[in-house]
Write an enzyme that holds these catalytic residues in place. Structure first.
Site, PDB file in Angstrom:
ATOM      1  N   SER A  14      34.170 -16.970  11.120  1.00 44.43           N
ATOM      2  CA  SER A  14      33.363 -16.121  12.037  1.00 44.43           C
ATOM      3  C   SER A  14      32.641 -15.013  12.017  1.00 44.43           C
ATOM      4  O   SER A  14      33.708 -14.011  11.264  1.00 44.43           O
ATOM      5  CB  SER A  14      33.592 -16.585  13.277  1.00 44.43           C
ATOM      6  OG  SER A  14      33.489 -17.787  13.665  1.00 44.43           O
TER       7      SER A  14
ATOM      8  N   GLN B 215      29.722 -22.200  12.441  1.00 43.95           N
ATOM      9  CA  GLN B 215      30.691 -22.762  11.615  1.00 43.95           C
ATOM     10  C   GLN B 215      30.464 -24.308  11.317  1.00 43.95           C
ATOM     11  O   GLN B 215      30.347 -24.935  12.203  1.00 43.95           O
ATOM     12  CB  GLN B 215      32.144 -22.424  12.089  1.00 43.95           C
ATOM     13  CG  GLN B 215      32.529 -21.119  12.276  1.00 43.95           C
ATOM     14  CD  GLN B 215      33.017 -20.311  11.132  1.00 43.95           C
ATOM     15  OE1 GLN B 215      33.939 -20.673  10.538  1.00 43.95           O
ATOM     16  NE2 GLN B 215      32.060 -19.686  10.676  1.00 43.95           N
TER      17      GLN B 215
ATOM     18  N   ARG C 120      40.477 -11.416  11.964  1.00 41.21           N
ATOM     19  CA  ARG C 120      39.149 -12.133  11.834  1.00 41.21           C
ATOM     20  C   ARG C 120      38.353 -11.875  12.800  1.00 41.21           C
ATOM     21  O   ARG C 120      38.383 -11.655  13.974  1.00 41.21           O
ATOM     22  CB  ARG C 120      39.202 -13.505  11.435  1.00 41.21           C
ATOM     23  CG  ARG C 120      40.113 -14.124  12.337  1.00 41.21           C
ATOM     24  CD  ARG C 120      39.801 -15.895  11.992  1.00 41.21           C
ATOM     25  NE  ARG C 120      40.851 -16.674  12.955  1.00 41.21           N
ATOM     26  CZ  ARG C 120      42.317 -16.767  13.073  1.00 41.21           C
ATOM     27  NH1 ARG C 120      42.950 -16.230  12.017  1.00 41.21           N
ATOM     28  NH2 ARG C 120      42.796 -17.658  14.000  1.00 41.21           N
ATOM     29  N   ASP C 121      36.923 -12.437  12.549  1.00 36.44           N
ATOM     30  CA  ASP C 121      35.900 -12.559  13.317  1.00 36.44           C
ATOM     31  C   ASP C 121      35.044 -11.199  13.962  1.00 36.44           C
ATOM     32  O   ASP C 121      35.288 -10.856  15.066  1.00 36.44           O
ATOM     33  CB  ASP C 121      36.356 -13.331  14.527  1.00 36.44           C
ATOM     34  CG  ASP C 121      36.884 -14.873  14.292  1.00 36.44           C
ATOM     35  OD1 ASP C 121      36.643 -15.140  13.137  1.00 36.44           O
ATOM     36  OD2 ASP C 121      37.637 -15.163  14.911  1.00 36.44           O
TER      37      ASP C 121
ATOM     38  N   GLU D 190      40.998 -14.588  18.963  1.00 36.50           N
ATOM     39  CA  GLU D 190      40.052 -14.877  18.093  1.00 36.50           C
ATOM     40  C   GLU D 190      38.707 -14.569  18.655  1.00 36.50           C
ATOM     41  O   GLU D 190      38.559 -14.537  19.892  1.00 36.50           O
ATOM     42  CB  GLU D 190      39.909 -16.317  17.673  1.00 36.50           C
ATOM     43  CG  GLU D 190      41.145 -17.136  17.308  1.00 36.50           C
ATOM     44  CD  GLU D 190      41.093 -18.617  16.853  1.00 36.50           C
ATOM     45  OE1 GLU D 190      40.969 -18.629  15.548  1.00 36.50           O
ATOM     46  OE2 GLU D 190      40.746 -19.232  17.601  1.00 36.50           O
TER      47      GLU D 190
ATOM     48  N   MET E  44      30.880 -28.759  13.051  1.00 37.77           N
ATOM     49  CA  MET E  44      30.599 -27.652  13.456  1.00 37.77           C
ATOM     50  C   MET E  44      31.582 -27.115  14.407  1.00 37.77           C
ATOM     51  O   MET E  44      32.157 -27.726  15.196  1.00 37.77           O
ATOM     52  CB  MET E  44      29.131 -27.445  13.992  1.00 37.77           C
ATOM     53  CG  MET E  44      28.806 -28.279  15.298  1.00 37.77           C
ATOM     54  SD  MET E  44      27.607 -27.626  16.175  1.00 37.77           S
ATOM     55  CE  MET E  44      28.471 -25.957  16.752  1.00 37.77           C
ATOM     56  N   ASN E  45      31.809 -25.561  14.332  1.00 37.50           N
ATOM     57  CA  ASN E  45      32.442 -25.195  15.405  1.00 37.50           C
ATOM     58  C   ASN E  45      31.828 -23.868  15.974  1.00 37.50           C
ATOM     59  O   ASN E  45      30.738 -23.937  16.261  1.00 37.50           O
ATOM     60  CB  ASN E  45      34.053 -24.952  15.175  1.00 37.50           C
ATOM     61  CG  ASN E  45      34.578 -24.156  13.804  1.00 37.50           C
ATOM     62  OD1 ASN E  45      34.243 -24.975  12.483  1.00 37.50           O
ATOM     63  ND2 ASN E  45      35.075 -23.303  13.927  1.00 37.50           N
ATOM     64  N   ASP E  46      32.457 -22.694  15.623  1.00 43.29           N
ATOM     65  CA  ASP E  46      31.931 -21.704  16.505  1.00 43.29           C
ATOM     66  C   ASP E  46      30.711 -21.437  16.325  1.00 43.29           C
ATOM     67  O   ASP E  46      29.957 -21.289  15.200  1.00 43.29           O
ATOM     68  CB  ASP E  46      32.732 -20.165  15.992  1.00 43.29           C
ATOM     69  CG  ASP E  46      34.210 -20.582  15.970  1.00 43.29           C
ATOM     70  OD1 ASP E  46      34.626 -21.363  16.251  1.00 43.29           O
ATOM     71  OD2 ASP E  46      34.804 -19.501  15.389  1.00 43.29           O
TER      72      ASP E  46
HETATM   73  C1  FRU Z   1      37.769 -20.034  16.041  1.00 44.03           C
HETATM   74  C2  FRU Z   1      37.882 -19.878  14.695  1.00 44.03           C
HETATM   75  C3  FRU Z   1      37.641 -18.403  14.204  1.00 44.03           C
HETATM   76  C4  FRU Z   1      37.647 -18.660  12.723  1.00 44.03           C
HETATM   77  C5  FRU Z   1      36.581 -19.980  12.567  1.00 44.03           C
HETATM   78  C6  FRU Z   1      36.889 -20.784  11.359  1.00 44.03           C
HETATM   79  O1  FRU Z   1      37.423 -21.234  16.577  1.00 44.03           O
HETATM   80  O2  FRU Z   1      39.401 -20.240  14.373  1.00 44.03           O
HETATM   81  O3  FRU Z   1      38.720 -17.661  14.465  1.00 44.03           O
HETATM   82  O4  FRU Z   1      36.883 -17.419  12.298  1.00 44.03           O
HETATM   83  O5  FRU Z   1      37.143 -20.528  13.845  1.00 44.03           O
HETATM   84  O6  FRU Z   1      36.134 -21.978  11.526  1.00 44.03           O
END
Ligand code: FRU
Length: 456
Positions: A64, A19, A123-124, A184, A1-3
């Site tokens: 995101s 994410q 994005r985001d 981001e 996982m990330n964000d």
């Molecule tokens: C930040 C990011 C966001 C993007 C997402 C992709 O960590 O790079 O800018 O939407 O992660 O997983």
């Protein structure tokens, strides 16, 4: 996982999307994972909320975005990729399943006037309601110049009107921190007539720097910045998102990145964790305060207390009973002028593995020393330091949460550091206080062993 993504409280429950790559412990094929909680502490996994789907604008990934409540209808606004665009989804079963809007993407890419500058990084979406409009921030860049945040507005969340860049690197002239080449995950929070804007800075090569905040005002759709600083230190915390809960608290989570090799992640079978929930507020002097959500106290199990003593040069005070790898530690002390002291944790009996949190009074530096944190050479061993402004005679409070490889430290609720440590030895569980030079008065030290959140 990330964000963390789509943070929202819905019918009393906290929803945390994130994410998520369901296929491997590495970034790729990004879906939105989903978890729910009533207390910010115990979580239940729910089915995947968003899945990249062929033929749609999110076919290559659901990156995101955020959640809003549109008069009782939950809405997600998120990033479709290749090219990066804004997509919308709605739910009619209390956030469990999501319907992709047939008119997607709702924003098909950067405004034409900026396309040259932006070159695809767009994005985001972060959306909030204010006055007659929904407003949206988008993270982007000006190639060769630095990050940029764009402002859009809409009456219906579907038709979006580009307004202008809300914040541009350099132009704010705020420095002193380098903010990278691309911004981001922008967020904007409101505290009375003041705003807290934050975003995460990435280098041109895609290296993740840190989240940065700016305090200022938002008026007539313009943001005027007053102060800028790093939101979270230590190197692991990135891409935070925040929202208001029903009590009006601004709650933030961030993604804690791994600081071990890809092959160790493969072996472990997982990568990436969510930070603790952090409550953000602004003092009248424009000071950002970060504190752990008070709900975390429900995990406190066995408790040890010590205090009201002086620790001086070349001494050590072990806490043999309270050793462990899931601990909350609250230390309040008055460091003498020439004092260097600290706390060791995840320490093996012979000291071969140990992580030290050290305060040096002369330089007012707080460091997390990871050089001996693990005998495994495949993990990060870098130390990190921050300057801690401590008014003379004011105590220093360290509020430390250790959860196996995760170390989060709140310093006087003014600074927050997060780092990852990967001790290898099963007996790296010991804990002590030590002084290297000078003396420190320990007003109080509380240690709690923490319960697992998965028990109940
Ligand atoms: C930040 C990011 C966001 C993007 C997402 C992709 O960590 O790079 O800018 O939407 O992660 O997983």
């Amino acid at each position: 996982m990330n964000d963390p993504n789509g943070l929202i409280q819905w019918k009393g429950q906290y929803h945390l999307f994130y994410q998520y790559n369901p296929d491997a412990p590495m970034h790729g094929n990004i879906h939105w994972g989903h978890a729910v909680s009533t207390d910010l502490v115990h979580w239940t996994h729910l089915p995947i909320a968003l899945t990249p789907t062929p033929g749609r604008a999110d076919a290559d990934g659901c990156w995101s975005g955020c959640a809003v409540d549109n008069h009782g209808t939950p809405i997600l606004l998120y990033t479709g990729i290749r090219p990066q665009v804004v997509c919308l989804a709605t739910s009619s079963d209390d956030l469990l399943t999501w319907q992709y809007y047939s008119g997607n993407p709702v924003i098909a890419g950067p405004p034409p006037v900026l396309q040259e500058d932006i070159q695809g990084e767009f994005r985001d979406p972060f959306v909030w309601k204010e006055g007659h409009y929904w407003y949206m921030l988008i993270g982007t860049r000006r190639v060769g110049k630095g990050g940029m945040i764009l402002l859009y507005r809409s009456h219906d969340l579907i038709t979006w009107e580009y307004r202008h860049p809300l914040l541009v690197a350099d132009a704010s002239k705020l420095q002193p921190t380098w903010t990278g080449a691309m911004w981001e995950c922008p967020n904007l929070l409101t505290f009375g007539d003041r705003r807290l804007l934050f975003f995460s800075g990435q280098t041109a090569e895609g290296h993740l720097l840190y989240p940065i905040y700016v305090i200022g005002a938002f008026q007539d759709e313009q943001f005027s910045a007053r102060t800028q600083a790093i939101l979270a230190h230590g190197g692991s915390f990135y891409a935070p998102q925040a929202f208001y809960d029903a009590q009006g608290r601004a709650i933030m989570w961030g993604w804690l990145q791994e600081e071990r090799s890809q092959s160790l992640c493969q072996q472990a079978g997982w990568a990436g964790v969510m930070s603790l929930p952090i409550i953000l507020s602004l003092s009248p002097e424009d000071r950002l305060s970060l504190e752990p959500a008070s709900e975390l106290a429900i995990l406190r199990e066995k408790h040890w207390h010590d205090g009201n003593f002086v620790l001086s040069k070349a001494s050590q005070r072990p806490y043999a009973d309270s050793q462990g790898d899931c601990l909350e530690i609250l230390l309040t002390c008055e460091p003498g002028q020439h004092c260097t002291f600290g706390l060791r944790l995840r320490c093996s009996p012979d000291g071969q593995e140990q992580t030290r949190i050290v305060y040096q009074a002369a330089s007012q530096q707080l460091s997390i020393e990871r050089d001996q944190s693990s005998i495994n050479s495949d993990v990060d061993h870098e130390n990190c330091s921050i300057a801690v402004e401590l008014a003379s005679g004011k105590p220093l409070t360290l509020h430390i949460f250790l959860d196996r490889s995760v170390l989060e430290v709140f310093v006087n609720n003014r600074y927050y550091l997060a780092t990852r440590i990967y001790p290898q030895r099963p007996d790296s569980l010991e804990l002590d206080l030590f002084a290297r030079a000078g003396s420190v008065k320990i007003n109080s030290l509380d240690i709690w062993r923490l319960e697992s959140i998965w028990n109940n």
